[in-house]
Motif scaffolding. Sequence first.
Motif, mmCIF file in Angstrom:
data_model
loop_
_atom_site.group_PDB
_atom_site.id
_atom_site.type_symbol
_atom_site.label_atom_id
_atom_site.label_comp_id
_atom_site.label_asym_id
_atom_site.label_seq_id
_atom_site.Cartn_x
_atom_site.Cartn_y
_atom_site.Cartn_z
ATOM 1 N N ILE A 76 -11.547 14.458 -3.439
ATOM 2 C CA ILE A 76 -12.661 13.726 -2.844
ATOM 3 C C ILE A 76 -12.083 12.687 -1.885
ATOM 4 C CG2 ILE A 76 -14.641 12.238 -3.316
ATOM 5 C CD1 ILE A 76 -14.829 13.563 -6.084
ATOM 6 N N LEU A 77 -12.477 12.777 -0.626
ATOM 7 C CA LEU A 77 -11.979 11.857 0.397
ATOM 8 C C LEU A 77 -12.556 10.452 0.181
ATOM 9 C CD1 LEU A 77 -12.509 14.210 3.476
ATOM 10 C CD2 LEU A 77 -10.382 13.805 2.232
ATOM 11 N N ARG A 78 -11.789 9.388 0.541
ATOM 12 C CA ARG A 78 -10.424 9.383 1.030
ATOM 13 C C ARG A 78 -9.438 9.038 -0.075
ATOM 14 N NH1 ARG A 78 -9.590 3.357 3.615
ATOM 15 N NH2 ARG A 78 -11.025 2.355 2.190
ATOM 16 N N SER A 99 0.817 -1.215 0.000
ATOM 17 C CA SER A 99 0.000 0.000 0.000
ATOM 18 C C SER A 99 0.849 1.263 0.000
ATOM 19 C CB SER A 99 -0.957 0.016 1.203
ATOM 20 O OG SER A 99 -0.239 -0.042 2.424
ATOM 21 N N MET A 100 2.027 1.204 0.610
ATOM 22 C CA MET A 100 2.897 2.378 0.603
ATOM 23 C C MET A 100 3.361 2.676 -0.823
ATOM 24 S SD MET A 100 6.339 3.249 2.817
ATOM 25 C CE MET A 100 7.373 1.999 2.026
ATOM 26 N N ARG A 101 3.689 1.643 -1.583
ATOM 27 C CA ARG A 101 4.108 1.851 -2.968
ATOM 28 C C ARG A 101 2.932 2.333 -3.815
ATOM 29 N NH1 ARG A 101 8.532 1.466 -5.588
ATOM 30 N NH2 ARG A 101 8.590 1.125 -7.836
ATOM 31 N N PHE A 102 1.741 1.811 -3.551
ATOM 32 C CA PHE A 102 0.565 2.266 -4.284
ATOM 33 C C PHE A 102 0.352 3.761 -4.061
ATOM 34 C CE2 PHE A 102 -3.884 3.138 -5.017
ATOM 35 C CZ PHE A 102 -4.163 2.417 -6.170
ATOM 36 N N VAL A 122 -9.537 19.914 -9.497
ATOM 37 C CA VAL A 122 -10.258 18.877 -8.755
ATOM 38 C C VAL A 122 -9.681 17.529 -9.153
ATOM 39 C CG1 VAL A 122 -12.509 17.897 -8.180
ATOM 40 C CG2 VAL A 122 -12.341 20.303 -8.872
ATOM 41 N N CYS A 123 -9.233 16.754 -8.169
ATOM 42 C CA CYS A 123 -8.620 15.460 -8.495
ATOM 43 C C CYS A 123 -9.332 14.312 -7.798
ATOM 44 C CB CYS A 123 -7.131 15.455 -8.143
ATOM 45 S SG CYS A 123 -6.750 15.415 -6.384
ATOM 46 N N ASP A 124 -9.375 13.187 -8.486
ATOM 47 C CA ASP A 124 -9.907 11.940 -7.954
ATOM 48 C C ASP A 124 -9.258 10.823 -8.770
ATOM 49 O OD1 ASP A 124 -11.412 10.343 -6.280
ATOM 50 O OD2 ASP A 124 -13.227 10.449 -7.497
ATOM 51 N N PRO A 125 -8.741 9.775 -8.148
ATOM 52 C CA PRO A 125 -8.000 8.777 -8.920
ATOM 53 C C PRO A 125 -8.830 8.048 -9.970
ATOM 54 C CG PRO A 125 -8.250 8.087 -6.632
ATOM 55 C CD PRO A 125 -8.668 9.509 -6.706
ATOM 56 N N MET A 126 -10.136 7.841 -9.694
ATOM 57 C CA MET A 126 -10.965 7.063 -10.603
ATOM 58 C C MET A 126 -12.150 7.900 -11.090
ATOM 59 S SD MET A 126 -9.155 4.342 -10.297
ATOM 60 C CE MET A 126 -10.066 3.033 -11.106
ATOM 61 N N LEU A 127 -12.354 7.914 -12.397
ATOM 62 C CA LEU A 127 -13.511 8.574 -13.004
ATOM 63 C C LEU A 127 -14.338 7.485 -13.674
ATOM 64 C CD1 LEU A 127 -14.898 11.312 -13.800
ATOM 65 C CD2 LEU A 127 -13.583 11.166 -15.921
ATOM 66 N N ALA A 155 -9.307 2.263 -5.286
ATOM 67 C CA ALA A 155 -8.112 3.063 -4.986
ATOM 68 C C ALA A 155 -8.024 3.425 -3.511
ATOM 69 C CB ALA A 155 -8.106 4.335 -5.843
ATOM 70 N N GLY A 156 -9.166 3.647 -2.860
ATOM 71 C CA GLY A 156 -9.149 3.969 -1.436
ATOM 72 C C GLY A 156 -8.667 2.805 -0.595
ATOM 73 N N ASP A 157 -9.182 1.619 -0.871
ATOM 74 C CA ASP A 157 -8.758 0.424 -0.132
ATOM 75 C C ASP A 157 -7.290 0.109 -0.388
ATOM 76 O OD1 ASP A 157 -11.334 0.238 0.771
ATOM 77 O OD2 ASP A 157 -11.820 -1.628 -0.268
ATOM 78 N N LEU A 158 -6.848 0.271 -1.622
ATOM 79 C CA LEU A 158 -5.452 -0.038 -1.947
ATOM 80 C C LEU A 158 -4.494 0.945 -1.293
ATOM 81 C CD1 LEU A 158 -5.977 -0.946 -5.695
ATOM 82 C CD2 LEU A 158 -5.217 -2.507 -3.889
ATOM 83 N N SER A 159 -4.963 2.161 -1.058
ATOM 84 C CA SER A 159 -4.120 3.158 -0.401
ATOM 85 C C SER A 159 -4.117 3.029 1.112
ATOM 86 C CB SER A 159 -4.601 4.566 -0.762
ATOM 87 O OG SER A 159 -4.357 4.875 -2.111
#
Length: 216
Positions: free
Chosen positions: A78-80, A28-31, A132-137, A205-209
């Motif tokens: 957008i959290l988290r 997760s740290m590398r992700f 505005v950023c969010d890893p997944m659209l 992406a939230g779970d992986l982070s």
Amino acid sequence: MLHLLSDTPSIANQYVAQLRDINVQADSMRFRRNMERLGECIGYELSKELNYVEYSIETPLGQAPTELPAEELVLATILRAGLPLHQGLLNVFDDAGNAFVSAYRKHHKDGTFEIEVEYLSCPDLENKVLIVCDPMLATGASMVLATQALLAYGKPSAIHFVVAIGARLGLEHLQRNFPDAHIWIAALDEELTAKSYIVPGLGDAGDLSYGAKLQD
């Protein structure tokens, strides 16, 4: 305007590949770091679209002409799941203001869901550049609702959206709602599952982070 990083081969491809790779995702740290580095790559490219003014910098030996950004920036996420990508952008635009939105999918028993916005922290956006950023659209619903909520705090001079992995459907939804915005996507996928997950995507992406959560 769409800016698709994968159209031009770069080191960003390596970060995206490792973000997708199930053999790397266990770290997760590398992700988080790869997502942050991707934010740095996109931030650099985005900086080329900003407005600049001429300055003269005094050095120990004289004056050095240069051009510096002319507008104030606000970075919103957008959290988290968006936090590592946000940090990457903040590493580039280190004097930017910051905004945070809590938006999530509220699932129903019939399998449908709606987007809930519960928390928002935002500075004045009037005449500033909003990023505005969010890893997944995926469907684009979260990004649109979050941005609409932010716009209650002022009218930006420009809007940029930053995404690691996007789906074609979400991109089109974003373009319909914000036709004048710049949209930065590292990689664009064509499919969504019945539950609106991006295929091939990269997972949650939230779970992986930050680890798996109990909530759906």
